[in-house]
Every structure is written in C-alpha cells, then in structure tokens.
Motif scaffolding. Structure first.
Motif, short mmCIF file in Angstrom:
data_model
loop_
_atom_site.label_atom_id
_atom_site.label_comp_id
_atom_site.label_asym_id
_atom_site.label_seq_id
_atom_site.Cartn_x
_atom_site.Cartn_y
_atom_site.Cartn_z
N VAL A 16 10.91 -2.01 13.60
CA VAL A 16 9.75 -2.82 13.22
C VAL A 16 8.53 -1.92 12.98
O VAL A 16 7.83 -2.06 11.97
CB VAL A 16 9.44 -3.89 14.28
N ALA A 17 8.29 -0.98 13.88
CA ALA A 17 7.14 -0.08 13.73
C ALA A 17 7.26 0.76 12.46
O ALA A 17 6.28 0.95 11.74
CB ALA A 17 7.00 0.81 14.95
N GLN A 18 8.45 1.27 12.18
CA GLN A 18 8.64 2.09 10.98
C GLN A 18 8.42 1.27 9.71
O GLN A 18 7.81 1.74 8.76
CB GLN A 18 10.04 2.71 10.97
N ILE A 19 8.93 0.05 9.69
CA ILE A 19 8.78 -0.80 8.50
C ILE A 19 7.32 -1.21 8.29
O ILE A 19 6.82 -1.22 7.17
CB ILE A 19 9.70 -2.04 8.59
N HIS A 25 0.06 1.53 5.37
CA HIS A 25 -0.33 2.68 4.54
C HIS A 25 -0.86 2.21 3.18
O HIS A 25 -1.85 2.74 2.68
CB HIS A 25 0.86 3.63 4.35
N PHE A 26 -0.22 1.19 2.61
CA PHE A 26 -0.67 0.65 1.33
C PHE A 26 -2.08 0.05 1.45
O PHE A 26 -2.94 0.28 0.59
CB PHE A 26 0.31 -0.39 0.80
N ILE A 27 -2.31 -0.70 2.51
CA ILE A 27 -3.62 -1.34 2.72
C ILE A 27 -4.71 -0.29 2.92
O ILE A 27 -5.81 -0.42 2.39
CB ILE A 27 -3.56 -2.31 3.93
N THR A 28 -4.42 0.76 3.68
CA THR A 28 -5.45 1.75 3.99
C THR A 28 -5.66 2.79 2.90
O THR A 28 -6.76 3.31 2.77
CB THR A 28 -5.14 2.48 5.32
N SER A 29 -4.61 3.09 2.11
CA SER A 29 -4.76 4.14 1.11
C SER A 29 -4.67 3.65 -0.33
O SER A 29 -5.03 4.37 -1.25
CB SER A 29 -3.68 5.21 1.31
N GLY A 30 -4.16 2.43 -0.52
CA GLY A 30 -3.97 1.91 -1.87
C GLY A 30 -2.73 2.48 -2.55
O GLY A 30 -2.48 2.22 -3.72
N ARG A 35 8.42 6.25 1.67
CA ARG A 35 8.74 7.36 2.59
C ARG A 35 8.07 7.19 3.94
O ARG A 35 8.52 7.76 4.93
CB ARG A 35 8.35 8.69 1.97
N MET A 36 7.00 6.39 4.00
CA MET A 36 6.33 6.14 5.28
C MET A 36 7.28 5.49 6.29
O MET A 36 7.11 5.66 7.50
CB MET A 36 5.10 5.26 5.09
N ALA A 37 8.28 4.76 5.81
CA ALA A 37 9.23 4.11 6.70
C ALA A 37 10.14 5.12 7.40
O ALA A 37 10.81 4.78 8.39
CB ALA A 37 10.08 3.10 5.93
N GLY A 41 4.48 10.01 12.77
CA GLY A 41 3.04 9.79 12.72
C GLY A 41 2.72 8.48 12.04
O GLY A 41 3.59 7.75 11.62
N GLY A 42 1.47 8.17 11.96
CA GLY A 42 1.03 6.94 11.29
C GLY A 42 0.92 5.76 12.23
O GLY A 42 1.19 5.84 13.42
N MET A 43 0.52 4.64 11.63
CA MET A 43 0.24 3.40 12.37
C MET A 43 1.34 2.40 12.15
O MET A 43 1.67 2.13 11.01
CB MET A 43 -1.09 2.83 11.89
#
Length: 156
Positions: A16-19, A25-30, A35-37, A41-43
């Motif tokens: 769930v956290a990975q998904i 990432h899309f909301i914060t960076s546009g 690959r973020m999945a 690191g990350g939120m």
C-alpha cells in the motif's frame, strides 16, 4: 490460510505504501512516474509502514502486553531509526558525491586531456534513500490502518 495475518498485514503495509507513492509524487511534482512504486525513500515510508503493520497485527492477535508485541516494537523502532537516521544520511552523502563527480567530470572536459576526458562515467548514486520525519509519520499511519483493515477482513 496460507499466510498468517501478521505476515499478510506486513506485506500489505509495504504494498500500500509503495503504491501510494505514485499519486503523491504526481501531486507534489506534477510528474507521473511509475518507478516511484519500486523506489526507496519518498512519502510514505514503506519500511515503516511494513514494520508498523506487523507490530499492529501482532498486538491485535497476541495482545499489546505480549512478549511478541514487545519484540516487534523494538524491531520497528530500529527500522524507523535507520530510515530517518542512517539511510537519510547516506542519501545526503550520495548527493554530495554526485556533485563532486559531476564537478570532476567538468574539470576533465575543460582540461581536454584525451586520456581522462572519456574516463569512466559512473552512474549517479541513489540519493533518495532515507525518510523525513513526516514520511515516517505517514508510514506509521499507513501501517496501522492497513493492519486494522486486514484484521477486519481476514478470515480467522
């Protein structure tokens, strides 16, 4: 069942956290990046989410006063400390080393030395390794919610 509830909760907590990292990432960076999945690191922190989901599941099944819960709390504390401390510092070091490597490569190009101009071009070190406290906090929330929802739907 094939998977015990605590193991299932831990795996779901990480998944769930990975998904969730992709839309955050899309909301914060546009930028939309699948690959973020699969990244560290990350939120939110998937390591934190995983160990907290495990700890919550153990607390719900064995009791919050059990030895198994105490062991899991200690284990979770070490993982969270590592995510916010050691791994975060390693990310800062990678950032500095990447800048040094880029500066060194520019220096070699300006010197026009044929022996070293095309010297090994290393892949950048991964800089996003650890977590900010907010990322860990939301990893904790994700882990607890995942474990509680799995507890409600798990066929005991």
């Amino acid at each position: 069942m094939f998977l015990s509830y605590p193991i299932l909760s831990a795996l779901l907590g990480m998944l769930v956290a990975q998904i969730i990292k992709v839309p955050i990432h899309f909301i914060t960076s546009g930028k939309f990046d699948w690959r973020m999945a699969f990244s560290t690191g990350g939120m939110p922190s998937s390591h934190t989410s995983m160990v907290i989901a495990l700890t919550t599941a153990i607390g719900l099944t064995s009791g919050f006063g059990s030895n198994a819960f105490a062991i899991s709390i200690v284990f979770s504390s070490i993982v969270i400390y590592d995510a916010t401390g050691v791994r975060r510092q390693a990310g800062f070091h990678a950032e500095v080393l990447n800048r040094l490597l880029a500066d060194f490569n520019r220096l070699m190009e300006t010197m026009k030395d044929p022996e070293t101009t095309n010297a090994e071009s290393r892949q950048k070190l991964k800089e996003l390794l650890g977590h900010k406290p907010a990322e860990v906090f939301f990893g904790i929330i994700t882990g607890i919610l995942t474990a509680v929802l799995a507890f409600i739907f798990y066929p005991f």
